[in-house]
Design an enzyme around this catalytic site. Structure first.
Site, PDB file in Angstrom:
ATOM      1  N   SER A 149      30.914 -40.707 -54.839  1.00 56.83           N
ATOM      2  CA  SER A 149      29.686 -40.523 -55.604  1.00 56.83           C
ATOM      3  C   SER A 149      29.015 -39.117 -55.508  1.00 56.83           C
ATOM      4  O   SER A 149      29.744 -38.285 -55.802  1.00 56.83           O
ATOM      5  CB  SER A 149      28.584 -41.633 -55.159  1.00 56.83           C
ATOM      6  OG  SER A 149      27.515 -41.755 -55.831  1.00 56.83           O
ATOM      7  N   ASP A 227      30.653 -50.705 -62.255  1.00 54.69           N
ATOM      8  CA  ASP A 227      29.720 -49.798 -61.526  1.00 54.69           C
ATOM      9  C   ASP A 227      28.719 -49.496 -62.373  1.00 54.69           C
ATOM     10  O   ASP A 227      28.547 -48.944 -63.461  1.00 54.69           O
ATOM     11  CB  ASP A 227      30.340 -48.591 -61.119  1.00 54.69           C
ATOM     12  CG  ASP A 227      29.622 -47.583 -60.432  1.00 54.69           C
ATOM     13  OD1 ASP A 227      28.263 -47.483 -60.421  1.00 54.69           O
ATOM     14  OD2 ASP A 227      30.223 -46.637 -59.579  1.00 54.69           O
ATOM     15  N   HIS A 264      30.547 -50.034 -57.305  1.00 56.17           N
ATOM     16  CA  HIS A 264      30.172 -48.676 -56.800  1.00 56.17           C
ATOM     17  C   HIS A 264      30.302 -48.540 -55.236  1.00 56.17           C
ATOM     18  O   HIS A 264      30.416 -47.833 -54.429  1.00 56.17           O
ATOM     19  CB  HIS A 264      28.744 -48.104 -56.872  1.00 56.17           C
ATOM     20  CG  HIS A 264      28.658 -46.746 -56.756  1.00 56.17           C
ATOM     21  ND1 HIS A 264      29.089 -45.662 -57.729  1.00 56.17           N
ATOM     22  CD2 HIS A 264      28.002 -46.124 -56.057  1.00 56.17           C
ATOM     23  CE1 HIS A 264      28.943 -44.446 -57.282  1.00 56.17           C
ATOM     24  NE2 HIS A 264      28.166 -44.755 -56.086  1.00 56.17           N
TER      25      HIS A 264
END
Length: 288
Positions: A149, A227, A264
């Site tokens: 991320s 996600d 995620h």
């Protein structure tokens, strides 16, 4: 000793060290975890893992299973923190996606952030030099980088901004074009100011357009199809990065793997972490 050892934990036949030290880049105490695999080699290659928003060095250490594969393939892992902590800047704890836990791996240029929020210099310069003095077996000349991320953004950006420093790079659900998403706009505006030319100096999609160094390994990216930051909020935009790499003529190419049904979280990361471990082990000279 530069570092204080807060814990020394046996794991997968190696040692996990939970460390702290005073940073000259952030002017605060910093935590970092280091996993050293069992090895009779005089030098052990290193993989740097950059974590995402809100994380500490412990999240990936406890949830990624990366240390298991570090032992399997024979590389050490460095898990830096995601921001300074306790800088006592007004507003740094007001939101989860800016300030504490969200250093964004840049060197801030605006007040009041520029005194402490210098995570780019910390990760790519200060920390490896300091660790090299304490862990003589670790080979910081044979080093790769990955992340998740915000950390995926940091890995891509750090690789492209330091041509030849890192043997390879990969990312899980990276913020690939931060100049055009809410997270990037918020952090870049606060840390770097309103001039977008300053943003582009960290944006992987812009950096790869001008990347000319001979070291052009394949870039591995995993992205979960479910996600929400990917398909709904459009914070991640890996396809834009892939297009930029293709247009730039980047020789190694980008291997974007969209994993159907994954989100995620670290459930996603741990499911594909061996692919990334093998990717880096190859470029670090540990496997064919």
């Amino acid at each position: 000793m530069t570092f204080t050892i807060n814990a020394e934990i046996s794991q997968f036949q190696g040692k996990l060290y939970k460390l702290s030290h005073e940073s000259t880049s952030t002017k605060t105490p910093m935590d970092v975890n280091v996993f050293v695999p069992p090895s009779s080699n005089s030098k052990i290659p290193v993989l740097v893992y950059l974590s995402g928003l809100t994380c500490t060095p412990n999240n990936a250490t406890e949830k990624s299973f990366l240390q298991y594969f570090a032992t399997k393939y024979g590389f050490a892992v460095v898990f830096p923190d995601t921001s300074p902590r306790g800088a006592k800047i007004e507003g740094e704890d007001d939101s989860w996606d800016f300030g504490t836990g969200a250093g964004f791996y840049v060197d801030a240029t605006t007040d009041p952030w520029s005194k402490n929020y210098n995570m780019y210099s910390y990760v790519h310069d200060e920390l490896p030099k300091a660790l090299a003095k304490e862990f003589l077996q670790l080979d910081f000349e044979n080093i790769s980088i990955t992340g998740h991320s915000m950390g995926g953004f940091g890995a891509l950006s750090g690789f492209l901004k330091n041509p030849g420093k890192y043997r390879s790079v990969s990312a899980f659900a990276p913020i690939s074009n931060p100049s055009t998403c809410q997270w990037g706009e918020k952090n870049f505006t606060n840390y770097l100011g309103n001039n977008k030319e300053d943003w582009y100096k960290y944006d992987p999609t812009h950096l790869i357009a001008d990347y000319k160094h001979e070291n052009q390994p394949k870039i591995l990216i995993h992205q979960g199809s479910k996600d929400g930051f990917y398909y709904k909020d459009h914070q991640l935009q890996p396809e834009i990065f892939v297009k930029a790499a293709e247009e730039s003529g980047y020789k190694g190419g980008v291997d974007l793997r969209v994993a159907e049904g994954y989100d995620h979280s670290y459930f996603f990361i741990s499911s594909f972490i061996e692919d990334h471990a093998k990717h880096h082990a190859k470029y670090l000279g540990l496997i064919e």
